[in-house]
Design a protein around this motif. Structure first.
Motif, PDB file in Angstrom:
ATOM      1  N   VAL A 260      89.429 -21.777  43.114  1.00 47.14           N
ATOM      2  CA  VAL A 260      89.737 -21.627  44.531  1.00 47.14           C
ATOM      3  C   VAL A 260      88.893 -22.595  45.349  1.00 47.14           C
ATOM      4  O   VAL A 260      87.715 -22.826  45.058  1.00 47.14           O
ATOM      5  N   GLN A 261      89.493 -23.196  46.353  1.00 44.90           N
ATOM      6  CA  GLN A 261      88.790 -24.052  47.309  1.00 44.90           C
ATOM      7  C   GLN A 261      88.643 -23.275  48.615  1.00 44.90           C
ATOM      8  O   GLN A 261      89.610 -22.650  49.077  1.00 44.90           O
ATOM      9  N   LEU A 262      87.454 -23.330  49.206  1.00 49.61           N
ATOM     10  CA  LEU A 262      87.160 -22.606  50.436  1.00 49.61           C
ATOM     11  C   LEU A 262      86.738 -23.592  51.517  1.00 49.61           C
ATOM     12  O   LEU A 262      85.899 -24.462  51.255  1.00 49.61           O
ATOM     13  N   VAL A 263      87.298 -23.444  52.699  1.00 43.96           N
ATOM     14  CA  VAL A 263      86.973 -24.341  53.805  1.00 43.96           C
ATOM     15  C   VAL A 263      86.570 -23.505  55.018  1.00 43.96           C
ATOM     16  O   VAL A 263      87.395 -22.758  55.565  1.00 43.96           O
ATOM     17  N   GLU A 264      85.315 -23.663  55.435  1.00 42.36           N
ATOM     18  CA  GLU A 264      84.805 -22.947  56.599  1.00 42.36           C
ATOM     19  C   GLU A 264      85.021 -23.754  57.870  1.00 42.36           C
ATOM     20  O   GLU A 264      85.049 -24.992  57.839  1.00 42.36           O
ATOM     21  N   SER A 265      85.120 -23.063  58.977  1.00 38.17           N
ATOM     22  CA  SER A 265      85.208 -23.702  60.282  1.00 38.17           C
ATOM     23  C   SER A 265      84.705 -22.724  61.342  1.00 38.17           C
ATOM     24  O   SER A 265      84.525 -21.538  61.062  1.00 38.17           O
ATOM     25  N   GLY A 266      84.471 -23.247  62.545  1.00 41.71           N
ATOM     26  CA  GLY A 266      84.087 -22.394  63.656  1.00 41.71           C
ATOM     27  C   GLY A 266      82.630 -22.447  64.050  1.00 41.71           C
ATOM     28  O   GLY A 266      82.228 -21.812  65.029  1.00 41.71           O
ATOM     29  N   GLY A 267      81.829 -23.186  63.300  1.00 48.02           N
ATOM     30  CA  GLY A 267      80.425 -23.292  63.668  1.00 48.02           C
ATOM     31  C   GLY A 267      80.242 -24.139  64.926  1.00 48.02           C
ATOM     32  O   GLY A 267      81.175 -24.759  65.429  1.00 48.02           O
ATOM     33  N   GLY A 268      79.012 -24.157  65.423  1.00 49.89           N
ATOM     34  CA  GLY A 268      78.724 -24.948  66.611  1.00 49.89           C
ATOM     35  C   GLY A 268      77.403 -24.568  67.233  1.00 49.89           C
ATOM     36  O   GLY A 268      76.596 -23.846  66.635  1.00 49.89           O
ATOM     37  N   LEU A 269      77.215 -25.048  68.447  1.00 51.88           N
ATOM     38  CA  LEU A 269      76.000 -24.785  69.221  1.00 51.88           C
ATOM     39  C   LEU A 269      76.310 -23.728  70.278  1.00 51.88           C
ATOM     40  O   LEU A 269      77.282 -23.858  71.016  1.00 51.88           O
ATOM     41  N   VAL A 270      75.482 -22.708  70.335  1.00 51.96           N
ATOM     42  CA  VAL A 270      75.700 -21.623  71.290  1.00 51.96           C
ATOM     43  C   VAL A 270      74.347 -21.166  71.825  1.00 51.96           C
ATOM     44  O   VAL A 270      73.332 -21.267  71.119  1.00 51.96           O
ATOM     45  N   GLN A 271      74.350 -20.670  73.037  1.00 48.53           N
ATOM     46  CA  GLN A 271      73.109 -20.145  73.617  1.00 48.53           C
ATOM     47  C   GLN A 271      72.838 -18.738  73.086  1.00 48.53           C
ATOM     48  O   GLN A 271      73.759 -18.017  72.693  1.00 48.53           O
ATOM     49  N   ALA A 272      71.585 -18.371  73.103  1.00 46.48           N
ATOM     50  CA  ALA A 272      71.204 -17.018  72.690  1.00 46.48           C
ATOM     51  C   ALA A 272      71.986 -15.989  73.499  1.00 46.48           C
ATOM     52  O   ALA A 272      72.162 -16.143  74.714  1.00 46.48           O
TER      53      ALA A 272
END
Length: 114
Positions: A2-14
Motif C-alpha cells: 500500500v502507498q500512503l500520501v499525507e496532506s494538510g500540514g502547514g503553519l498555524v498559530q497556537a
C-alpha cells in the motif's frame, strides 16, 4: 504494497486547527490505521489509531484535542487537530499496520507558532 500520501500540514498559530488527510492506494478496510509524529531530535511517537471496526485510541498528550476518523469508501483517514500548541510541531506520518512492520507515508509538516 500500500502507498500512503499525507496532506494538510502547514503553519498555524497556537490555538488553531488543522486537518490532516492520508490517502491510500488501495483498500484499507482490512487494516488498522494510525498517525504518528516526529519532532526534530526526537523519536517518532504514536499519536492516534483507528481499527478496522472504527475503535480509536489516542496518546495522552492529544486526547480531547485530536480526532482520528476514516472514510472507508475513499480509502482515506483523517486527523482533526484542534487547540494546537507549539509542542505539537512535528512531521506527521500516516501508518497502515500490516504484518509486523507498518507501511508509512512520506509525512506532512505541522508547525505551530506561539
Amino acid at each position: 504494497q500500500v502507498q500512503l500520501v499525507e496532506s494538510g500540514g502547514g503553519l498555524v498559530q497556537a490555538g488553531g486547527s488543522l486537518r490532516l488527510s492520508c490517502a491510500a492506494s488501495m483498500s484499507i478496510n482490512s487494516f488498522n490505521m494510525g498517525w504518528h509524529r516526529q519532532a526534530p531530535g526526537k523519536q517518532r511517537e504514536f499519536v492516534a489509531s483507528i481499527t478496522r471496526g472504527g475503535f480509536t485510541n489516542y496518546a495522552v498528550s492529544v486526547k480531547g484535542r485530536f480526532t482520528i476518523s476514516r472514510d472507508y469508501a475513499n480509502n482515506t483517514i483523517y486527523l482533526q487537530m484542534n487547540s494546537l500548541n507549539p509542542e505539537d510541531t512535528a512531521a506527521y506520518y500516516c501508518a497502515a499496520y500490516i504484518g509486523t512492520l507498518p507501511a508509512w507515508g512520506q509525512g506532512t509538516q505541522v508547525t505551530v507558532s506561539s
